[in-house]
Write an enzyme that holds these catalytic residues in place. Structure first.
Site, PDB file in Angstrom:
ATOM      1  N   ASN A 236       0.820  -1.206   0.000  1.00 31.67           N
ATOM      2  CA  ASN A 236       0.000   0.000   0.000  1.00 31.67           C
ATOM      3  C   ASN A 236       0.855   1.258   0.000  1.00 31.67           C
ATOM      4  O   ASN A 236       0.512   2.242  -0.667  1.00 31.67           O
ATOM      5  CB  ASN A 236      -0.926   0.001   1.219  1.00 31.67           C
ATOM      6  CG  ASN A 236      -2.105  -0.900   0.988  1.00 31.67           C
ATOM      7  OD1 ASN A 236      -1.941  -2.102   0.864  1.00 31.67           O
ATOM      8  ND2 ASN A 236      -3.289  -0.339   0.867  1.00 31.67           N
ATOM      9  N   GLU A 256      -3.009  -3.155  -7.251  1.00 34.68           N
ATOM     10  CA  GLU A 256      -3.517  -4.186  -6.334  1.00 34.68           C
ATOM     11  C   GLU A 256      -2.545  -4.275  -5.178  1.00 34.68           C
ATOM     12  O   GLU A 256      -1.352  -4.510  -5.386  1.00 34.68           O
ATOM     13  CB  GLU A 256      -3.638  -5.535  -7.053  1.00 34.68           C
ATOM     14  CG  GLU A 256      -4.888  -5.666  -7.902  1.00 34.68           C
ATOM     15  CD  GLU A 256      -6.191  -5.543  -7.122  1.00 34.68           C
ATOM     16  OE1 GLU A 256      -6.222  -5.912  -5.930  1.00 34.68           O
ATOM     17  OE2 GLU A 256      -7.178  -5.060  -7.690  1.00 34.68           O
ATOM     18  N   CYS A 290      -0.880 -12.192  -0.958  1.00 31.73           N
ATOM     19  CA  CYS A 290      -1.833 -11.120  -0.639  1.00 31.73           C
ATOM     20  C   CYS A 290      -3.138 -11.721  -0.127  1.00 31.73           C
ATOM     21  O   CYS A 290      -3.858 -11.097   0.636  1.00 31.73           O
ATOM     22  CB  CYS A 290      -2.075 -10.260  -1.870  1.00 31.73           C
ATOM     23  SG  CYS A 290      -2.559 -11.202  -3.309  1.00 31.73           S
TER      24      CYS A 290
HETATM   25  P1  NAP Z   1       6.535  -3.344  -2.833  1.00 29.22           P
HETATM   26  O1  NAP Z   1       7.685  -3.154  -1.937  1.00 29.22           O
HETATM   27  O2  NAP Z   1       5.464  -2.318  -2.827  1.00 29.22           O
HETATM   28  O3  NAP Z   1       7.157  -3.475  -4.312  1.00 29.22           O
HETATM   29  C1  NAP Z   1       6.352  -3.748  -5.436  1.00 29.22           C
HETATM   30  C2  NAP Z   1       7.068  -3.281  -6.683  1.00 29.22           C
HETATM   31  O4  NAP Z   1       7.148  -1.854  -6.666  1.00 29.22           O
HETATM   32  C3  NAP Z   1       8.522  -3.772  -6.777  1.00 29.22           C
HETATM   33  O5  NAP Z   1       8.842  -4.028  -8.113  1.00 29.22           O
HETATM   34  C4  NAP Z   1       9.298  -2.577  -6.250  1.00 29.22           C
HETATM   35  O6  NAP Z   1      10.632  -2.536  -6.685  1.00 29.22           O
HETATM   36  C5  NAP Z   1       8.500  -1.456  -6.877  1.00 29.22           C
HETATM   37  N1  NAP Z   1       8.737  -0.139  -6.288  1.00 29.22           N
HETATM   38  C6  NAP Z   1       9.341   0.163  -5.118  1.00 29.22           C
HETATM   39  N2  NAP Z   1       9.388   1.505  -4.968  1.00 29.22           N
HETATM   40  C7  NAP Z   1       8.800   2.051  -6.062  1.00 29.22           C
HETATM   41  C8  NAP Z   1       8.549   3.382  -6.489  1.00 29.22           C
HETATM   42  N3  NAP Z   1       8.891   4.438  -5.762  1.00 29.22           N
HETATM   43  N4  NAP Z   1       7.928   3.562  -7.679  1.00 29.22           N
HETATM   44  C9  NAP Z   1       7.545   2.522  -8.425  1.00 29.22           C
HETATM   45  N5  NAP Z   1       7.774   1.226  -8.073  1.00 29.22           N
HETATM   46  C10 NAP Z   1       8.388   1.001  -6.901  1.00 29.22           C
HETATM   47  O7  NAP Z   1       5.816  -4.756  -2.596  1.00 29.22           O
HETATM   48  P2  NAP Z   1       6.489  -6.182  -2.422  1.00 29.22           P
HETATM   49  O8  NAP Z   1       7.143  -6.232  -1.076  1.00 29.22           O
HETATM   50  O9  NAP Z   1       7.284  -6.504  -3.632  1.00 29.22           O
HETATM   51  O10 NAP Z   1       5.199  -7.145  -2.436  1.00 29.22           O
HETATM   52  C11 NAP Z   1       4.440  -7.435  -1.302  1.00 29.22           C
HETATM   53  C12 NAP Z   1       3.150  -6.638  -1.307  1.00 29.22           C
HETATM   54  O11 NAP Z   1       2.423  -6.922  -2.489  1.00 29.22           O
HETATM   55  C13 NAP Z   1       2.203  -7.036  -0.165  1.00 29.22           C
HETATM   56  O12 NAP Z   1       1.650  -5.881   0.392  1.00 29.22           O
HETATM   57  C14 NAP Z   1       1.131  -7.865  -0.866  1.00 29.22           C
HETATM   58  O13 NAP Z   1      -0.120  -7.895  -0.229  1.00 29.22           O
HETATM   59  C15 NAP Z   1       1.057  -7.175  -2.184  1.00 29.22           C
HETATM   60  N6  NAP Z   1       0.446  -8.044  -3.191  1.00 29.22           N
HETATM   61  C16 NAP Z   1      -0.817  -7.762  -3.588  1.00 29.22           C
HETATM   62  C17 NAP Z   1      -1.458  -8.579  -4.522  1.00 29.22           C
HETATM   63  C18 NAP Z   1      -2.860  -8.270  -4.964  1.00 29.22           C
HETATM   64  O14 NAP Z   1      -3.252  -8.740  -6.036  1.00 29.22           O
HETATM   65  N7  NAP Z   1      -3.635  -7.521  -4.204  1.00 29.22           N
HETATM   66  C19 NAP Z   1      -0.783  -9.691  -5.045  1.00 29.22           C
HETATM   67  C20 NAP Z   1       0.513  -9.948  -4.599  1.00 29.22           C
HETATM   68  C21 NAP Z   1       1.127  -9.111  -3.675  1.00 29.22           C
HETATM   69  P3  NAP Z   1      11.820  -3.060  -5.738  1.00 29.22           P
HETATM   70  O15 NAP Z   1      11.590  -4.507  -5.546  1.00 29.22           O
HETATM   71  O16 NAP Z   1      13.018  -2.748  -6.535  1.00 29.22           O
HETATM   72  O17 NAP Z   1      11.725  -2.283  -4.452  1.00 29.22           O
END
Ligand code: NAP
Length: 499
Positions: A236, A256, A290
């Protein structure tokens, strides 16, 4: 001949149909979270310039690709389906090595992703508008769905194959060209997707992959005027900031984000079925889904029995390297996620929840080389506690007891998130009432909170989701824009009123 880089542990970005080094000249190691001695490879730490090249390649490829008949675009995805199936074992091992989930879980995820490519290959025959009657005589009015242009896909680490699949397949089949940035934890699976799409016959520049930090690479994609939409999945905090940034230039976004999914067990439920669903939902993929079951809401009459059974089964789960046989649960994905898990376990105890099992980092022997946490169960949880309100994204489940259906529903709905929920009951009337009143995007009856199917819309309500649903026909609609056509075939000037 397949263009592969298996001979080298140093990988490249995929831009304009070529593997190219990052302009920064910098790479970062991709480390196996189950075994720090295992380096999956070194991946580009890219910057704004690399994104610029990728977007220019995607922009150049757009006219020809969007002009290719949609069924022909779909056939390339279908060819990729065959190649993904042939290389299932290799992709699964790569996925397990970089993300940590067990090999069977990795295979399950890839098969789901393949289903998505297959579904969207078929969508090439079905992208449709509507014909509607006009107010005017001899006028044919209809709508067309057309591609947006260059789209940016930003994906998380927890489903390194399925999420890139459910974003890229609909984007491509509807005629867009893609720049994808995978999570920094999981670039190796994304690289295989790029390689296979290329081998399947995707023209140069149609799919581009740029790895690197979210701040630099992600922002560069969001800010670029030639990018017409962003499809994001992740946390989020990042999703909301990205949406705000994108809104400044009126960019179309789907995001999402997190979940805090409740599973309700009523007194009349098949308890064996319910406990099996809880264990799968809470500890499958190390709770890093998620849709993971993070809250269990038990009717008081069966609470003691179900709680004891959850603890008995959670305590027996075998935690370890997901590449090994007989492992039920892999590690946390990285040191940051491990710390988050342990922090929430401490916070839950400080807030007064009762720890029934687990709660510690596993150490000693091979455990010292990875980020392993015990499957953890808390009871005595109150709705005001942080483990009830905030996403942990680890193998930690919070049990709450309630007196009846109404209270169970109220507790389940008492969350800022609205992704998925389950109810276990034999009472069809109560199940239907739950389905009607649950404040989530996806409801399961007598089935764990996890899962999704290619043909069914996936996504959440409340703070979980912004924009349209993913997967299914809805997932493809996001990547199109609607055009309304008024075709007058009278051949004369109008005398009737024009609206
Ligand atoms: P995240 O830290 O938000 O990262 C998601 C993606 O965004 C990564 O590729 C990340 O790159 C990139 N990112 C980071 N900072 C950014 C910025 N300033 N601008 C644009 N992109 C940026 O999430 P995560 O830890 O990878 O994933 C876990 C989260 O995903 C959990 O909250 C989970 O609930 C959610 N999720 C939701 C769903 C759904 O369908 N609702 C499905 C799966 C997961 P880096 O890796 O290089 O930081």
């Amino acid at each position: 001949m397949r263009k592969t880089q298996e001979s080298s542990a140093r990988y490249q970005n995929f831009i304009g149909g070529e593997w190219v080094p990052p302009t920064t000249g910098t790479w970062a190691p991709n480390v196996n979270p189950a075994n720090h001695d295992d380096i999956v490879g070194e991946f580009p730490v890219s910057a704004q310039k690399d994104v610029e090249f990728a977007i220019q390649a995607a922009k150049a490829a757009f006219p020809a690709w969007s002009g290719t008949p949609a069924p022909a675009r779909g056939r390339i995805l279908q060819k990729a389906v065959e190649l993904f199936r042939q290389r299932l074992d290799e992709i699964a091992r790569t996925l397990t090595r970089e993300e940590g989930k067990t090999l069977p879980e990795a295979k399950g995820e890839i098969l789901k992703g393949i289903n998505l490519f297959e579904f969207y290959a078929g969508e090439g025959f079905r992208i449709h508008g509507k014909t509607l009657p006009s107010e005017m005589r001899q006028t044919f009015t209809y709508t067309l769905r057309q591609p947006l242009g260059v789209v940016g896909l930003i994906t998380p680490w927890n489903f390194p194959f399925a999420i890139p699949a459910w974003k890229s397949a609909p984007a491509l089949v509807t005629g867009n060209t893609v720049v994808m940035k995978p999570a920094s934890n999981t670039p190796a699976t994304a690289r295989l997707i790029a390689e296979i799409l290329h081998e399947a016959g995707l023209p140069k520049g149609v799919f581009n992959l740029v790895t690197g930090p979210g701040g630099a690479v992600g922002n560069a994609i969001v800010d670029h005027p030639d990018v017409k939409a962003i499809s994001f999945t992740g946390s989020n905090a990042i999703g909301l900031a990205l949406n705000e940034r994108a809104a400044k230039r009126g960019l179309k976004v789907t995001a999402e984000m997190g979940g805090k999914n409740a599973l309700v067990v009523l007194g009349d439920a098949d308890l064996e079925l319910a406990v099996t669903g809880i264990i799968q939902g809470a500890f499958g993929s190390t709770g890093q889904r998620c849709t993971a079951t993070s809250r269990v809401v038990l009717e008081r009459s069966i609470a003691k029995k179900v709680t004891e059974e959850i603890v008995a089964r959670a305590s027996k789960l075998r935690v370890g390297d997901g590449l090994m046989d007989g492992i039920d649960m892999g590690p946390a994905v990285d040191a940051h996620q491990l710390k988050t898990d342990l922090d929430y376990i401490r916070i839950a105890q400080e807030e007064g929840a009762e720890l029934l099992c687990g709660g510690r980092r596993l150490t000693g022997g091979a455990y010292d080389k990875g980020y392993f946490v015990e499957p953890t169960v808390f009871t005595g949880v109150k709705t005001s506690m942080r483990i009830h309100r905030e996403e942990i994204f680890g193998p930690v489940v919070a049990i709450l007891e309630v007196s009846d259906f109404e209270e169970a529903l109220a507790v389940a709905n008492d969350s800022p998130f609205g992704l998925a929920t389950s109810i276990y009951t034999r009472d069809a009337n109560l199940a239907m009432k739950y389905v009607e009143r649950a404040e989530v995007g996806m409801v399961h009856v007598n089935n764990p909170t996890v899962g999704g199917e290619a043909q069914l819309p996936f996504g959440g309500w409340k703070s979980t989701g912004i924009g349209e649903r993913e997967m299914a026909e809805e997932g493809a609609e996001f990547f199109t824009q609607l055009k309304t056509v008024f075709f007058d075939y009278t051949g004369q000037a109008r005398t009737s009123k024009i609206y």
